[in-house]
Design a protein around this motif. Structure first.
Motif, PDB file in Angstrom:
ATOM      1  N   ASP A   1      -8.368   4.855  18.836  1.00 45.70           N
ATOM      2  CA  ASP A   1      -9.213   3.657  18.788  1.00 45.70           C
ATOM      3  C   ASP A   1     -10.690   3.958  18.547  1.00 45.70           C
ATOM      4  N   ARG A   2     -10.948   5.008  17.778  1.00 45.96           N
ATOM      5  CA  ARG A   2     -12.317   5.318  17.359  1.00 45.96           C
ATOM      6  C   ARG A   2     -12.456   4.944  15.889  1.00 45.96           C
ATOM      7  N   PRO A   3     -13.585   4.353  15.508  1.00 49.09           N
ATOM      8  CA  PRO A   3     -13.783   4.006  14.097  1.00 49.09           C
ATOM      9  C   PRO A   3     -13.830   5.255  13.222  1.00 49.09           C
ATOM     10  N   ARG A   4     -13.214   5.143  12.046  1.00 46.78           N
ATOM     11  CA  ARG A   4     -13.265   6.227  11.073  1.00 46.78           C
ATOM     12  C   ARG A   4     -13.318   5.624   9.675  1.00 46.78           C
ATOM     13  N   VAL A   5     -13.964   6.334   8.779  1.00 43.59           N
ATOM     14  CA  VAL A   5     -14.050   5.876   7.396  1.00 43.59           C
ATOM     15  C   VAL A   5     -12.654   5.917   6.784  1.00 43.59           C
ATOM     16  N   ILE A   6     -12.308   4.838   6.086  1.00 45.71           N
ATOM     17  CA  ILE A   6     -11.026   4.767   5.377  1.00 45.71           C
ATOM     18  C   ILE A   6     -11.303   4.492   3.899  1.00 45.71           C
ATOM     19  N   ASN A   7     -10.309   4.700   3.090  1.00 47.78           N
ATOM     20  CA  ASN A   7     -10.472   4.537   1.650  1.00 47.78           C
ATOM     21  C   ASN A   7     -10.026   3.146   1.197  1.00 47.78           C
ATOM     22  N   PRO A   8     -10.664   2.618   0.162  1.00 52.13           N
ATOM     23  CA  PRO A   8     -10.338   1.261  -0.289  1.00 52.13           C
ATOM     24  C   PRO A   8      -8.941   1.172  -0.903  1.00 52.13           C
ATOM     25  N   CYS A   9      -8.337   0.005  -0.757  1.00 51.82           N
ATOM     26  CA  CYS A   9      -7.030  -0.248  -1.362  1.00 51.82           C
ATOM     27  C   CYS A   9      -7.189  -0.369  -2.888  1.00 51.82           C
ATOM     28  N   GLY A  10      -6.094  -0.507  -3.580  1.00 56.38           N
ATOM     29  CA  GLY A  10      -6.128  -0.620  -5.038  1.00 56.38           C
ATOM     30  C   GLY A  10      -6.892  -1.832  -5.528  1.00 56.38           C
ATOM     31  N   VAL A  11      -6.732  -2.962  -4.853  1.00 59.99           N
ATOM     32  CA  VAL A  11      -7.452  -4.169  -5.258  1.00 59.99           C
ATOM     33  C   VAL A  11      -8.951  -3.956  -5.118  1.00 59.99           C
TER      34      VAL A  11
ATOM     35  N   LEU B   1     -10.715   5.020  -9.328  1.00 58.57           N
ATOM     36  CA  LEU B   1      -9.759   4.340 -10.199  1.00 58.57           C
ATOM     37  C   LEU B   1      -9.935   4.868 -11.624  1.00 58.57           C
ATOM     38  N   PRO B   2      -9.405   6.080 -11.872  1.00 59.72           N
ATOM     39  CA  PRO B   2      -9.665   6.709 -13.172  1.00 59.72           C
ATOM     40  C   PRO B   2      -9.067   5.954 -14.356  1.00 59.72           C
ATOM     41  N   MET B   3      -8.002   5.194 -14.114  1.00 59.65           N
ATOM     42  CA  MET B   3      -7.396   4.415 -15.199  1.00 59.65           C
ATOM     43  C   MET B   3      -7.343   2.950 -14.765  1.00 59.65           C
ATOM     44  N   PRO B   4      -8.452   2.212 -14.931  1.00 62.31           N
ATOM     45  CA  PRO B   4      -8.493   0.834 -14.447  1.00 62.31           C
ATOM     46  C   PRO B   4      -7.491  -0.063 -15.162  1.00 62.31           C
ATOM     47  N   TRP B   5      -7.088  -1.102 -14.471  1.00 59.54           N
ATOM     48  CA  TRP B   5      -6.171  -2.089 -14.993  1.00 59.54           C
ATOM     49  C   TRP B   5      -6.843  -2.833 -16.133  1.00 59.54           C
ATOM     50  N   VAL B   6      -6.075  -3.099 -17.194  1.00 58.70           N
ATOM     51  CA  VAL B   6      -6.571  -3.849 -18.348  1.00 58.70           C
ATOM     52  C   VAL B   6      -5.640  -5.031 -18.557  1.00 58.70           C
ATOM     53  N   ARG B   7      -6.219  -6.204 -18.695  1.00 61.83           N
ATOM     54  CA  ARG B   7      -5.432  -7.425 -18.881  1.00 61.83           C
ATOM     55  C   ARG B   7      -4.868  -7.454 -20.294  1.00 61.83           C
ATOM     56  N   ALA B   8      -3.624  -7.855 -20.420  1.00 59.58           N
ATOM     57  CA  ALA B   8      -3.015  -8.045 -21.730  1.00 59.58           C
ATOM     58  C   ALA B   8      -3.629  -9.265 -22.406  1.00 59.58           C
ATOM     59  N   ARG B   9      -3.676  -9.261 -23.681  1.00 61.26           N
ATOM     60  CA  ARG B   9      -4.211 -10.383 -24.440  1.00 61.26           C
ATOM     61  C   ARG B   9      -3.375 -11.626 -24.180  1.00 61.26           C
ATOM     62  N   SER B  10      -4.051 -12.740 -23.961  1.00 63.55           N
ATOM     63  CA  SER B  10      -3.311 -13.982 -23.734  1.00 63.55           C
ATOM     64  C   SER B  10      -3.200 -14.739 -25.058  1.00 63.55           C
ATOM     65  N   TYR B  11      -2.117 -15.416 -25.227  1.00 65.53           N
ATOM     66  CA  TYR B  11      -1.894 -16.223 -26.423  1.00 65.53           C
ATOM     67  C   TYR B  11      -1.833 -17.683 -25.993  1.00 65.53           C
ATOM     68  N   ALA B  12      -2.970 -18.343 -26.060  1.00 64.43           N
ATOM     69  CA  ALA B  12      -3.021 -19.729 -25.588  1.00 64.43           C
ATOM     70  C   ALA B  12      -2.900 -20.704 -26.726  1.00 64.43           C
TER      71      ALA B  12
END
Length: 140
Positions: free
Chosen positions: A86-96, A129-140
């Motif tokens: 129960d001591r605070p410690r630095v943690i790493n961020p999630c993927g989001v 995040l060496p390979m960031p997420w890229v959104r696919a092209r949308s076809y609207a």
């Protein structure tokens, strides 16, 4: 011996997040706290929020608080959780958070992380995040 300014400022962020977590910790609602230093130098705090259906990360709420305060960007951010004692410690961020945090940081954004060997180090968004997420092209 005097600590380098960057180290002193990092310790200040870790302490601010740790104090918030110790004050507000509730394993069902708030398990992580974050502290973000804005471009102005001010510290903005965040707390994780959890319900049975939705979770909001502490980093996101710290960034939201920074934006509410008028910060144009953040320069450094850290998150803390509790260790088994129960001591605070630095943690790493999630993927989001690894995707969200850089969107609100300066070009020199520093993310304080657990190096895995007991050391806290500063990482760049590209290291997280060496390979960031890229959104696919949308076809609207």
């Amino acid at each position: 011996m005097q600590m380098p300014n960057e180290t002193r400022l990092d310790e200040e962020l870790i302490h601010a997040a740790s104090a918030l977590l110790l004050r507000a910790h509730d394993p069902a609602l708030h398990r992580v706290a974050a502290a973000a230093r804005g471009a102005s130098g001010a510290i903005h705090l965040g707390l994780s929020l959890a319900t049975p259906r939705v979770s909001v990360c502490a980093e996101s709420s710290a960034i939201a608080n920074a934006k509410i305060a008028g910060e144009p960007s953040i320069t450094t951010i850290v998150s803390v959780g509790l260790d088994p004692d129960d001591r605070p410690r630095v943690i790493n961020p999630c993927g989001v958070c690894r995707e969200v945090v850089p969107k609100f940081g300066t070009d020199e954004l520093r993310v304080l992380v657990d190096a895995g060997d007991g050391r806290v180090i500063a990482a760049t968004p590209e290291q997280l995040l060496p390979m960031p997420w890229v959104r696919a092209r949308s076809y609207a």
